[in-house]
Design a protein around this motif. Structure first.
Motif, short mmCIF file in Angstrom:
data_model
loop_
_atom_site.label_atom_id
_atom_site.label_comp_id
_atom_site.label_asym_id
_atom_site.label_seq_id
_atom_site.Cartn_x
_atom_site.Cartn_y
_atom_site.Cartn_z
N PHE A 196 14.43 -0.37 10.97
CA PHE A 196 13.25 0.46 10.72
C PHE A 196 12.17 0.21 11.76
CE2 PHE A 196 8.98 0.61 8.80
CZ PHE A 196 8.87 1.98 8.62
N LEU A 197 11.87 -1.05 12.02
CA LEU A 197 10.81 -1.38 12.97
C LEU A 197 11.17 -0.95 14.39
CD1 LEU A 197 9.77 -4.91 11.65
CD2 LEU A 197 8.50 -2.75 11.40
N SER A 198 12.43 -1.09 14.76
CA SER A 198 12.86 -0.65 16.09
C SER A 198 12.69 0.86 16.25
CB SER A 198 14.32 -1.05 16.33
OG SER A 198 14.47 -2.44 16.37
N ALA A 199 13.05 1.60 15.23
CA ALA A 199 12.89 3.06 15.27
C ALA A 199 11.42 3.44 15.32
CB ALA A 199 13.58 3.70 14.07
N ASP A 232 14.32 3.93 0.90
CA ASP A 232 13.57 3.48 -0.28
C ASP A 232 13.98 2.08 -0.73
OD1 ASP A 232 12.18 5.84 -0.32
OD2 ASP A 232 13.49 6.81 -1.79
N ALA A 233 15.07 1.55 -0.17
CA ALA A 233 15.52 0.21 -0.55
C ALA A 233 15.03 -0.87 0.40
CB ALA A 233 17.04 0.17 -0.61
N MET A 251 21.74 -6.92 12.88
CA MET A 251 20.42 -6.29 12.71
C MET A 251 20.17 -6.05 11.22
SD MET A 251 18.99 -2.67 14.25
CE MET A 251 19.18 -3.18 15.94
N THR A 252 19.00 -6.41 10.75
CA THR A 252 18.66 -6.16 9.35
C THR A 252 18.11 -4.74 9.19
OG1 THR A 252 16.36 -6.89 9.55
CG2 THR A 252 18.03 -8.60 9.10
N GLY A 299 15.54 -5.13 2.70
CA GLY A 299 15.10 -5.10 4.08
C GLY A 299 15.54 -6.29 4.92
N LYS A 300 15.67 -7.49 4.31
CA LYS A 300 16.02 -8.70 5.06
C LYS A 300 17.54 -8.86 5.21
CE LYS A 300 11.68 -10.04 5.23
NZ LYS A 300 10.93 -10.00 6.52
N GLU A 301 18.29 -8.01 4.57
CA GLU A 301 19.75 -8.12 4.63
C GLU A 301 20.29 -7.53 5.94
OE1 GLU A 301 21.81 -6.71 1.19
OE2 GLU A 301 20.21 -7.35 -0.18
#
Length: 267
Positions: free
Chosen positions: A7-10, A33-34, A1-2, A39-41
């Protein structure tokens, strides 16, 4: 999971943004903030348990293990209440406007130690003791005092039963939710710090019946309240001390009756 997927799942689970930020900042290698950079990692472990905990209503501050308040890093766990905004307002907007310099202060039902530590942070020459019935909470309060380099002592006591000293100031945010109240949703926080008997009055009764013995001749006491109980608590105090104190109620930012102020009359 990236990180972005986390973030989007939450967010899709309708987790408050503030809680997402708390958990990402404390529990993931890269914080909220990162997201724009990382985000794609891929997160280097499976964070699904964090998402599930949040979906189950588990407090974000218990997952993070701390909360930062007024430049104090406050460690938390399930033995301590998570400080509410009303409690912080109680200290910052009301109590710290009083002259507590050099005063001897008791924070009764201290929990994480938040009130005692906030006061000590701003009134360094005050002598402050925190007390609580829960040894687990006291251990956390002691850890918080040590971490923040604040000289506050702690003692185990069932209300005032094991307290022998007299104080200029006694402050308390005691358990005040009636045991049978059904509209309170705090399943993960310590019941001993939330609920009490006698329709919410038991804690206050236990404190009021002994408090005069632990106040100096010009001492004062301050209590946090549940707004609908304010007049009942005020009248209970006056039933013990009808003439010796000036008793008033302070309101919070929402104009709710939230704090009882009992200041010794000057003769």
């Amino acid at each position: 999971m990236t990180y972005e997927q986390f973030f989007l799942s939450a967010k899709e689970a309708e987790i408050p943004l503030a809680d997402i930020k708390v958990v990402m900042d404390a529990c993931l290698p890269y914080g909220f903030d990162a997201l724009g950079i990382h985000g794609k990692e891929e997160i280097p472990f499976n964070p699904s348990y964090l998402l599930q905990k949040l979906k189950d209503g588990y407090p974000a501050n218990y997952l993070s293990g701390y909360i930062d308040i007024q430049k104090i890093h406050l460690f938390l766990n399930e033995s301590t209440l998570i400080p509410r905004n009303e409690t912080i307002q109680f200290v910052v907007e009301y109590l710290l406007k009083k002259n507590f310099s050099g005063k001897k202060i008791l924070d009764l039902c201290t929990g994480s130690g938040v009130i005692a530590l906030l006061l000590k942070k701003r009134v360094n020459d005050a002598f402050i003791i925190g007390s609580d019935i829960s040894q687990e909470a006291l251990s956390m309060a002691e850890k918080n005092a040590l971490y923040n380099n604040l000289d506050v002592s702690f003692i185990k006591s069932d209300f005032l039963d094991s307290i022998s000293d007299k104080f200029d100031i006694i402050i308390s945010n005691p358990p005040y939710i009636p045991e049978d109240k059904e509209d309170v949703n705090a399943p993960f926080e310590p019941e001993v710090a939330l609920y009490t008997k006698e329709g919410g009055l038991y804690s206050y009764r236990r404190i009021f019946e002994k408090i005069k013995d632990h106040l100096t001749p010009d001492g004062s006491c301050y209590f946090e309240l549940e707004s609908t109980m304010a007049e009942k608590v005020k009248n209970l105090f006056l039933s013990f001390y009808p003439d010796e104190f000036s008793v008033s109620i302070w309101q919070d930012d929402y104009q709710r009756d939230r704090y009882l102020v009992c200041e010794r009359k000057i003769s």
